[in-house]
Design an enzyme around this catalytic site. Structure first.
Site, PDB file in Angstrom:
ATOM      1  CB  ILE A  44      -0.929   0.005   1.232  1.00 53.86           C
ATOM      2  CG1 ILE A  44      -2.012  -1.066   1.083  1.00 53.86           C
ATOM      3  CG2 ILE A  44      -1.577   1.367   1.431  1.00 53.86           C
ATOM      4  CD1 ILE A  44      -2.946  -1.165   2.267  1.00 53.86           C
ATOM      5  N   GLY A  58      -0.092  -5.277   0.568  1.00 53.99           N
ATOM      6  CA  GLY A  58      -1.219  -5.346  -0.348  1.00 53.99           C
ATOM      7  C   GLY A  58      -0.944  -6.207  -1.560  1.00 53.99           C
ATOM      8  CG  ASP A 106      -3.819  -8.170   1.456  1.00 53.27           C
ATOM      9  OD1 ASP A 106      -4.673  -8.742   2.139  1.00 53.27           O
ATOM     10  OD2 ASP A 106      -2.977  -7.398   1.930  1.00 53.27           O
ATOM     11  CD  GLU A 117      -0.658  -5.727   5.535  1.00 53.09           C
ATOM     12  OE1 GLU A 117      -1.181  -5.523   4.426  1.00 53.09           O
ATOM     13  OE2 GLU A 117       0.113  -6.704   5.746  1.00 53.09           O
ATOM     14  CG  ASP A 138      -7.533  -3.668   6.748  1.00 53.87           C
ATOM     15  OD1 ASP A 138      -6.881  -3.670   5.693  1.00 53.87           O
ATOM     16  OD2 ASP A 138      -7.750  -2.632   7.403  1.00 53.87           O
TER      17      ASP A 138
END
Length: 272
Positions: free
Chosen positions: A65, A122, A125, A145, A153
């Site tokens: 991110i 991310g 993810d 994270e 999340d």
């Protein structure tokens, strides 16, 4: 679909979705989350496309991110007045971002992730929402994270244990450490490791061609059946983690992580 983050190229029945921000190591800014639903649904509805490859432009797949830009989208993360009027819209935004990755998992067509260089936060993810993962020998992976004072999340805590098992997933989540391509293959995070990025792209295409040799309706039905076994579990987990994430922000540790990143130093967490 036009996107400020994704570049789509089609060759025959194979589409490649490029993460196209190489100057920022493909760090995921707001368009990465918002545009993906349209990009992948459009490919799912394209009758000419039967297999999708996801890859990153430049030397790294994804640096995770883009924290500075994402705070512009989620100012609630740093809002000291954490009342209901702040938390409620944050929950909606987190679910919107989750949908940007869940779409990859839920479309009918198989998606292959081809990972070179860094795959962080991310990015991890994203590849966990893909059906199959391949890597180049220089690939490294980190569930990052916890190193920036946040809970992951966007779905990795729901999907990663289904891929590598609980022990490895917890080790990655608790330590935020990097694992290399060889280790990733050993724990089944990736199916195969290739010598370099060029060989990786060739390998991803070869696998896509193998899939094209099977009956498309059978491939898509198989994906649907495999997803059916995990969909409710993932959906419940995504709702739960969004609520947990909203409950632990803002924190002094998150603010320290943002400050440390700007000052290019290691953060000093206090657990508050």
């Amino acid at each position: 679909m036009q996107s400020d983050y994704y570049l789509v190229e089609k060759e025959g029945a194979i589409a490649t979705v490029w993460l196209n921000r190489p100057d920022k190591k493909n760090a995921m800014n707001p368009p990465a989350w918002i545009d993906s639903v349209g990009v992948f649904k459009e490919l799912d509805e394209d009758p000419e496309v039967r297999v999708i490859i996801v890859a990153g432009k430049g030397k790294d797949f994804c640096a995770g991110i883009d924290l500075f830009e994402i705070i512009g989208m989620l100012p609630e993360l740093l809002d000291p007045e954490q009342k209901g009027g702040v938390k409620w819209p944050l929950l909606s935004k987190l679910k919107l971002m989750q949908d940007g990755l869940t779409v990859i998992e839920r479309i009918r067509k198989p998606v292959i992730a081809a990972v070179q260089g860094k795959c962080i936060g991310g990015g991890l993810d994203l590849i966990c929402a893909c059906d199959i993962r391949l890597a180049s020998a220089d690939a490294t992976f980190s569930l990052r994270e916890a190193a920036v004072g946040m809970v992951a999340d966007m779905g990795v805590l729901q999907r990663l244990p289904l891929i590598v098992g609980q022990g490895i997933a917890r080790e990655m989540a608790f330590t935020a450490k990097f694992i290399d391509a060889s280790r990733a293959r050993d724990v089944n995070l990736v199916n195969e490791v290739f010598e370099d990025a060029e060989a990786l792209q060739a390998g991803a295409r070869a696998l896509a061609e193998e899939i094209l040799g099977a009956a498309p309706i059978a491939v898509q039905a198989s994906k649907d059946v495999l997803n059916n076994a995990i969909t409710s579990q993932i959906d419940e987990g995504l709702s739960y983690v969004a609520a947990i994430s909203g409950n632990i922000v803002p924190s002094n540790d998150l603010m320290e992580a943002v400050t440390a990143m700007g000052e290019k130093r290691a953060p000093k967490f206090t657990g508050t």
